[in-house]
Design an enzyme around this catalytic site. Sequence first.
Site, PDB file in Angstrom:
ATOM      1  N   CYS A   1       0.835  -1.206   0.000  1.00  0.00           N
ATOM      2  CA  CYS A   1       0.000   0.000   0.000  1.00  0.00           C
ATOM      3  C   CYS A   1       0.876   1.265   0.000  1.00  0.00           C
ATOM      4  O   CYS A   1       1.528   1.556  -0.989  1.00  0.00           O
ATOM      5  CB  CYS A   1      -0.977  -0.054   1.173  1.00  0.00           C
ATOM      6  SG  CYS A   1      -2.426   0.984   0.919  1.00  0.00           S
TER       7      CYS A   1
ATOM      8  N   HIS B   1      -3.774  -4.955   0.894  1.00  0.00           N
ATOM      9  CA  HIS B   1      -3.206  -5.418   2.173  1.00  0.00           C
ATOM     10  C   HIS B   1      -3.214  -6.950   2.228  1.00  0.00           C
ATOM     11  O   HIS B   1      -4.234  -7.557   2.547  1.00  0.00           O
ATOM     12  CB  HIS B   1      -4.011  -4.840   3.344  1.00  0.00           C
ATOM     13  CG  HIS B   1      -3.730  -3.399   3.591  1.00  0.00           C
ATOM     14  ND1 HIS B   1      -2.667  -2.973   4.354  1.00  0.00           N
ATOM     15  CD2 HIS B   1      -4.352  -2.284   3.147  1.00  0.00           C
ATOM     16  CE1 HIS B   1      -2.652  -1.646   4.379  1.00  0.00           C
ATOM     17  NE2 HIS B   1      -3.658  -1.202   3.651  1.00  0.00           N
TER      18      HIS B   1
ATOM     19  N   GLU C   1      -1.910  -8.790   4.426  1.00  0.00           N
ATOM     20  CA  GLU C   1      -1.886  -9.283   5.807  1.00  0.00           C
ATOM     21  C   GLU C   1      -3.274  -9.479   6.404  1.00  0.00           C
ATOM     22  O   GLU C   1      -3.427 -10.164   7.412  1.00  0.00           O
ATOM     23  CB  GLU C   1      -1.056  -8.340   6.693  1.00  0.00           C
ATOM     24  CG  GLU C   1      -1.671  -6.973   6.950  1.00  0.00           C
ATOM     25  CD  GLU C   1      -1.404  -5.933   5.860  1.00  0.00           C
ATOM     26  OE1 GLU C   1      -1.541  -4.745   6.167  1.00  0.00           O
ATOM     27  OE2 GLU C   1      -1.072  -6.310   4.715  1.00  0.00           O
TER      28      GLU C   1
END
Length: 525
Positions: free
Chosen positions: A86, A181, A183
């Site tokens: 990002c 993202h 994660e």
Amino acid sequence: MTENIHKHRILILDFGSQYTQLVARRVRELGVYCELWAWDVTEAQIRDFNPSGIILSGGPESTTEENSPRAPQYVFEAGVPVFGVCYGMQTMAMQLGGHVEASNEREFGYAQVEVVNDSALVRGIEDALTADGKPLLDVWMSHGDKVTAIPSDFVTVASTESCPFAIMANEEKRFYGVQFHPEVTHTRQGMRMLERFVRDICQCEALWTPAKIIDDAVARIREQVGDDKVILGLSGGVDSSVTAMLLHRAIGKNLTCVFVDNGLLRLNEAEQVLDMFGDHFGLNIVHVPAEARFLSALAGENDPEAKRKIIGRVFVEVFDEEALKLEDVKWLAQGTIYPDVIESAASATGKAHVIKSHHNVGGLPKEMKMGLVEPLKELFKDEVRKIGLELGLPYDMLYRHPFPGPGLGVRVLGEVKKEYCDLLRRADAIFIEELRKADLYDKVSQAFTVFLPVRSVGVMGDGRKYDWVVSLRAVETIDFMTAHWAHLPYDFLGRVSNRIINEVNGISRVVYDISGKPPATIEWE
């Protein structure tokens, strides 16, 4: 000689995203050690850490602003793979000759990216295929700015209609950037992408496992303290319990645990702690009954922050007195975990705001007479729990809902009195017992009861009674940063309310808290 479990390591540079700790936890879940540092590190610090790869986190700033954070130039000269997430991708693009613009529309939420070129990062990874056989990935976007031109030596790996450069790569230098993202669980193949980067591209072995972490911690404790004696404040919470078990394995009878019973614990908690650690595991435990002392210090105090400070101060006084009674103790052990270390560093550099004073680190005197042993300071909470299981601690204890350091001191609103604590303990025990019976305990993230210092009229038999009110609180959350109130079944809430009012003499009314976070915090104080 234990294996060097820090041999392969990833450096994560933090640009301020709320998800940065999650990136670190994901890397650890892959069996690889990593550390989280502020973005403005020096070349010397990076060289000294000697990472196998570097991840640049997301962040709230705009790369188009003049003084926005930048990755140190050495990151791109260190000769190791770099993964920008990002904001991390945007600063990478900008610093290496690409272009970023502020976008009129913020892209937030689910998106589907189409893989248009082969890359080591996503090869063989897909959620679906387009009509002409191109891989599609379901991802989670959260960005305002977007890359409008990638550096000349990069290729576009994936794109969406509104985001032409969703993934970019320089395979030769092993530099990768993703505009989403990986994660978060909403990015369905995110863990596989992180695994591809950490394990394959950076070639890190999975050395970071609970059994190896225990061996490493035991060896390090023995090396640090030798034959010296160590003292630990044992609360029965996850962190201090796992610390106690690690130290016991490392140094046996040279560990003395001081259990301060402050009168602010859950029902029968003191007995349970003493039974488990003293009788079952055979640790040296000094039991200090100190309820009267804590309640006396808290008398007349209504302010939540002042109560936290008083509880911390009295604990330190009691603990110091007990330590002085023990001969020749050279070391103090603490259950500090990695998020505490990150939080303290952020406070020191002014990069974070203190919402509530942290009980674990808050009150200990700066002039420490003893050395400090902190065997958990590299570990996240989920890792501490896994290590606890490996050390033989019961699952129910390790995966209990969070309990605040000041205990019932911040669950009794306003002034803390013995009468209030006794009523609250019993009401809370009923709530938790019923949650377990209904198989709801593990479906909510945290549940507890709060004592409200207001009286309410009730009817019992033929008489009226004027007694106290408690509130039940149950929330669902992923990260405790935000939370929704739990939609528990009405008949369940009715059953809990009936039991509390009938079985706890002194409570006439039970209410249920339906506030989310934000605007409310999870705890009332």
